[in-house]
Design an enzyme around this catalytic site. Sequence first.
Site, mmCIF file in Angstrom:
data_model
loop_
_atom_site.group_PDB
_atom_site.id
_atom_site.type_symbol
_atom_site.label_atom_id
_atom_site.label_comp_id
_atom_site.label_asym_id
_atom_site.label_seq_id
_atom_site.Cartn_x
_atom_site.Cartn_y
_atom_site.Cartn_z
ATOM 1 N N SER A 1 -5.875 1.835 8.112
ATOM 2 C CA SER A 1 -6.952 2.629 7.564
ATOM 3 C C SER A 1 -7.247 2.331 6.099
ATOM 4 C CB SER A 1 -6.620 4.115 7.713
ATOM 5 O OG SER A 1 -5.456 4.441 6.971
ATOM 6 N N LYS B 1 -6.863 4.738 -2.764
ATOM 7 C CA LYS B 1 -7.422 5.118 -1.464
ATOM 8 C C LYS B 1 -7.905 6.569 -1.477
ATOM 9 C CE LYS B 1 -6.151 4.933 3.482
ATOM 10 N NZ LYS B 1 -5.042 4.708 4.427
ATOM 11 N N SER C 1 -1.173 1.043 8.143
ATOM 12 C CA SER C 1 -2.464 1.179 7.457
ATOM 13 C C SER C 1 -2.580 0.410 6.150
ATOM 14 C CB SER C 1 -2.767 2.661 7.193
ATOM 15 O OG SER C 1 -3.184 3.285 8.380
#
Lengths: 437, 437
Positions: A150, A75, A174
């Site tokens: 996210s 990420k 997330s």
Amino acid sequence: MSEIEALAAALRAGETTAEALARRSLARIVNRNGELGAFAFVDHEGASSAARRADDELRNGIDRGPLHGIPVGVKDLIDVKGLPATRGSAHFAGHRAADDATCVRRLRSAGAVIIGTTVTHEFGYGPTGDRSRHGPARNPRDPRRMAGGSSGGSAAAVASGMVPVALGTDTGGSARIPAALCGIAGYKPAFGRLPSEGVFPLAPSLDHVGVLGVTARDCRLVVEALASERPVPRGASAAVARIGWLEAAAHAPVMPAVADVTRRALSHHDVAQVACDALDAVWETFSAIQNSEAFATHADRVREHPELFDAEVLDRLREASKTPGWRYVRALHARETARRSVNGVFDRFDLLASPTVGITAPQLGRREVTVSGSPRSVRSALLALTSPWNVLGFPALSVPAGCVDGLPVGLQLVCPPDREDLLFTVADGVAASVAET
Amino acid sequence: MSEIEALAAALRAGETTAEALARRSLARIVNRNGELGAFAFVDHEGASSAARRADDELRNGIDRGPLHGIPVGVKDLIDVKGLPATRGSAHFAGHRAADDATCVRRLRSAGAVIIGTTVTHEFGYGPTGDRSRHGPARNPRDPRRMAGGSSGGSAAAVASGMVPVALGTDTGGSARIPAALCGIAGYKPAFGRLPSEGVFPLAPSLDHVGVLGVTARDCRLVVEALASERPVPRGASAAVARIGWLEAAAHAPVMPAVADVTRRALSHHDVAQVACDALDAVWETFSAIQNSEAFATHADRVREHPELFDAEVLDRLREASKTPGWRYVRALHARETARRSVNGVFDRFDLLASPTVGITAPQLGRREVTVSGSPRSVRSALLALTSPWNVLGFPALSVPAGCVDGLPVGLQLVCPPDREDLLFTVADGVAASVAET
């Protein structure tokens, strides 16, 4: 068998090579990334050379374990040395990471091949996964819908087969939310279990590093490779697991079809209903804590360069700045009270279960949704069942539980830190049971 | 010799009795409490019977140590079983404590005779000591002036000879400030050293139990009787103490005459000037932390019964409620940064010294004061030099350093927790040196 174990066996049987796996990842990204917005940056060169090195090592008898030669996405909130580290924000346009995050360094030591960085909602601040300077992460099952966030890029990357696993972060869900919406597994270990050094913070007392994988077993293998402590010994028996099914709480309505599908995924177990009022209180503390800590993280940027934020993210930050300090103080107290109360529930149950998210993936751009006849903000509908476990820091896993109207639904399993083995054993059973149906 | 040691010797020599000491305390209270507002409640009966019991024990060879038979006052924020526990507020009118605070229980085990409760600024929320439902605590040197606060009653009681020692609390200087203004000693040990159970909170991460006594040695004897751990061994040599004199900081101007008198109290030592910028930052964190925690303590009362608060206290609480959560979060971070920086200063110095308060006791009701030509709020002038040590949790002592214009001035000595013995050894020397001049 997990995806990683299958690839690991093929690598060692000489049926494939790390280089071939990396090439396959890169080819899939070329094919689908434009449509899905999964990867923010693809490191063709670095991935290829890491894959060649992994192959050389295996040929020379150096075997770094299950992740050796496995392609991994990271990420864009987690630093990968030399790669763009934008955190999904124009604030970090052109910025490159000076160093590897600790968890990335451990990935490399474990022989993993880092393919690139995956799209994050700007600064990880949004469960919808659709506000990033790289554009929205889209759901591989239906690209008109959200991947969730996210860690939406990581979820889209794994769900579309670009990589078998990816690192994410999880501040309110997330990692688990996009895993649920995209039909893969997502795991947030106990608070602090995975090192946060080199990971861009959002709300430090809620922030966890998480893992997204094709199956729960894939997540487990990655966590065991990255954690500082040794893995918990295996051998728990799922047959005797005392599982409590969390009754729907006032703050967290669930679509009836979602409740049915997730509940059915545990049909091989005796499951008792359990009411846990403490979680309602925890939901309120989540906002106070996240608001205060997230604005503390971003206050200087909001003051100096508000124009560089996505408009929605900026609005939310400004709203977050209004949470008064005394509410934060009370939230910290309420967190401790709730922790004691939930620990009491875990005296009676080994695991607690619920849907991961009470709805299926909304269409991109949607901000309101109707659940059981009541209008809800999409954000609170996404976060309601996951965020309490960030406040309390318990290990929480989302496993695919089936589909509703063709869209994936996740089952969330939560346990105390010392029952992680049992958690994964039950999750394996769920995967088998869902596969049967 | 300390006041307590002198009384203890007289008791054991048969020159006086605990009953006589208690009677003397009660007589002095009858004489001067109307003028000074030191005691909120006087427990004639309880004190007399405790004193008789102390005498009986001594006669029967039971000796509980230095506090045996010594009269003590207890601030009205600290629960004394059965006595009115008003916290200086109409909110607790008629309330009596159901139990002893832990420190009160330890006072009793040490044989001390509790005379009654001393006046506190309402809920301990004010260094001026003049807003209590029992009226203002007045300075024994000049009753038109403040005793300081919030432990103003304890300071006035000790300074006027009603009791040799009294318990106080100290959230931003509440024990040291009135001690300095009244010409006695006040000590706040390291955070957590004295048990806070049964003490009404103000801002829990800043709250300390403190002791006010005629001399620093009196404070030390009480702390050693109340602390959970065993006393630090004695024997430090003051001669080799490395003492750093804190340069006046921007936030904390000091009257030149106060600086002279306090500096002179250390004239027997080599003292080096030291700039400690971290303390300026700490001053800002103090407000954010105290505001957030104090309003969290009182939010329900402000909502339900605002009319029961003193008007100024209510205004201050409402103002405190506006501190945003993110500033509290940042203050907690800044506190850790400052702690590291101040620990670095303590690598070079054993003790740090400064005036306790940069001004002498203001007249009652005053809220503005001029220091070195600049107007200041009385509150910030009182708190500026003491409150950083609440934020950081270091032991801090105020000892009488002489007078300016006939009003007492205190010298503040601060040390790391493991140098408490040296702190008190230096303080003894200061007392001797001040006595000479």
